[in-house]
Design an enzyme around this catalytic site. Sequence first.
Site, PDB file in Angstrom:
ATOM      1  CG  ASP A 123      -2.032   0.957   1.160  1.00  0.00           C
ATOM      2  OD1 ASP A 123      -2.311   1.460   0.056  1.00  0.00           O
ATOM      3  OD2 ASP A 123      -2.640   1.242   2.200  1.00  0.00           O
TER       4      ASP A 123
ATOM      5  CG  HIS B  35       0.347   1.533  -9.185  1.00  0.00           C
ATOM      6  ND1 HIS B  35       0.056   1.248  -7.863  1.00  0.00           N
ATOM      7  CD2 HIS B  35      -0.755   2.171  -9.669  1.00  0.00           C
ATOM      8  CE1 HIS B  35      -1.157   1.699  -7.579  1.00  0.00           C
ATOM      9  NE2 HIS B  35      -1.658   2.270  -8.662  1.00  0.00           N
TER      10      HIS B  35
ATOM     11  CG  LEU C   6       9.777 -16.853  -2.564  1.00  0.00           C
ATOM     12  CD1 LEU C   6       9.473 -16.804  -1.069  1.00  0.00           C
ATOM     13  CD2 LEU C   6      10.223 -15.484  -3.036  1.00  0.00           C
TER      14      LEU C   6
HETATM   15  C1  FPP Z   1      -2.026  -0.052  -3.315  1.00  0.00           C
HETATM   16  O1  FPP Z   1      -1.538   1.258  -3.292  1.00  0.00           O
HETATM   17  C2  FPP Z   1      -1.413  -0.795  -4.418  1.00  0.00           C
HETATM   18  C3  FPP Z   1      -2.082  -1.469  -5.372  1.00  0.00           C
HETATM   19  C4  FPP Z   1      -3.547  -1.544  -5.415  1.00  0.00           C
HETATM   20  C5  FPP Z   1      -1.389  -2.130  -6.479  1.00  0.00           C
HETATM   21  C6  FPP Z   1      -0.065  -2.770  -6.143  1.00  0.00           C
HETATM   22  C7  FPP Z   1       0.594  -3.078  -7.409  1.00  0.00           C
HETATM   23  C8  FPP Z   1       1.919  -2.983  -7.669  1.00  0.00           C
HETATM   24  C9  FPP Z   1       2.918  -2.641  -6.656  1.00  0.00           C
HETATM   25  C10 FPP Z   1       2.431  -3.209  -9.048  1.00  0.00           C
HETATM   26  C11 FPP Z   1       1.781  -4.246  -9.904  1.00  0.00           C
HETATM   27  C12 FPP Z   1       1.904  -5.623  -9.347  1.00  0.00           C
HETATM   28  C13 FPP Z   1       2.623  -6.636  -9.858  1.00  0.00           C
HETATM   29  C14 FPP Z   1       2.619  -7.938  -9.192  1.00  0.00           C
HETATM   30  C15 FPP Z   1       3.446  -6.529 -11.056  1.00  0.00           C
HETATM   31  P1  FPP Z   1      -2.564   2.459  -3.545  1.00  0.00           P
HETATM   32  O2  FPP Z   1      -2.604   2.742  -4.992  1.00  0.00           O
HETATM   33  O3  FPP Z   1      -3.884   2.123  -2.945  1.00  0.00           O
HETATM   34  O4  FPP Z   1      -1.868   3.599  -2.747  1.00  0.00           O
HETATM   35  P2  FPP Z   1      -2.591   4.793  -1.985  1.00  0.00           P
HETATM   36  O5  FPP Z   1      -3.379   4.168  -0.859  1.00  0.00           O
HETATM   37  O6  FPP Z   1      -1.456   5.628  -1.491  1.00  0.00           O
HETATM   38  O7  FPP Z   1      -3.467   5.503  -2.981  1.00  0.00           O
END
Ligand code: FPP
Length: 251
Positions: A31, A48, A142
């Site tokens: 997050d 991301h 893993l």
């Molecule tokens: C939450 O942060 C994150 C996500 C919903 C997506 C996580 C995805 C990645 C790190 C990259 C793609 C994944 C792979 C496996 C290649 P948020 O966007 O909710 O952050 P915020 O709460 O600060 O808005």
Amino acid sequence: MPFKKKKRKEKSLSYELDMNLIPKHIAIIMDGNGRWAKERNLPRTMGHRAGIETIREIVKECSRLGVKYLTLYAFSTENWKRPTDEVNALMKLLVEYLKNEFDELHSNNVVINSIGDISRLPLICQKELENAYARTNTNSGLVLNLALNYGGRDDITHAFKKMYKDLKFGNLMENDICEDTISKYLYTAGIPDPDIIIRPSGEQRLSNFLLWQCAYSEFWVSNIKWPEFKKEHLHQAISDYQNRDRRFGGI
Ligand code: FPP
């Protein structure tokens, strides 16, 4: 390049890790990508993208430490509510990640797996995932478990439907239903429950992640946003975990 061999005891900053007590299953709610980007006046998708760098570092470190399962919450059943551009960017990043990282993951013996209903993902994502499972399923290192279109409630609903069919066709008897049976119907069948759930970025909630499986998981939260989460933070989480007294309801 192969990940380095582990020692019995390791010191990282001030965190000494007991290599005999490394959690078997670590699950992470990645997050804070959006907030990380906003702080830098960047589009959310850049957050991301930066989060992928963290994934690379944490996968490598978990593998080196001998963690057996790493589950990453990459896309939840609720994330479809996000703007289409962001959803598309996440799907594109997933394909990019699988393509770019495959060789290194494979050569380091990583098994690529996913949980969740991937049939709703774009075909290109499904294809890359199927290819990655097929080519890594005999690896013995893993298990990198990507939670994609995953939701804890959806996991349980899906399990109920499968159980209902098995009951209806006589493949399952009412008397056989116990907690272990239910676990076997979940997306995580065969994977032990997470020992620790890590949530960076300051929120203190589960957000529909591994609801059945987290009954006795230890929680570890931090204000660090996912793109800034480093292996030292992972060490801190593991070290704290090693100092907790897990009683599983006993005394
Ligand atoms: C939450 O942060 C994150 C996500 C919903 C997506 C996580 C995805 C990645 C790190 C990259 C793609 C994944 C792979 C496996 C290649 P948020 O966007 O909710 O952050 P915020 O709460 O600060 O808005």
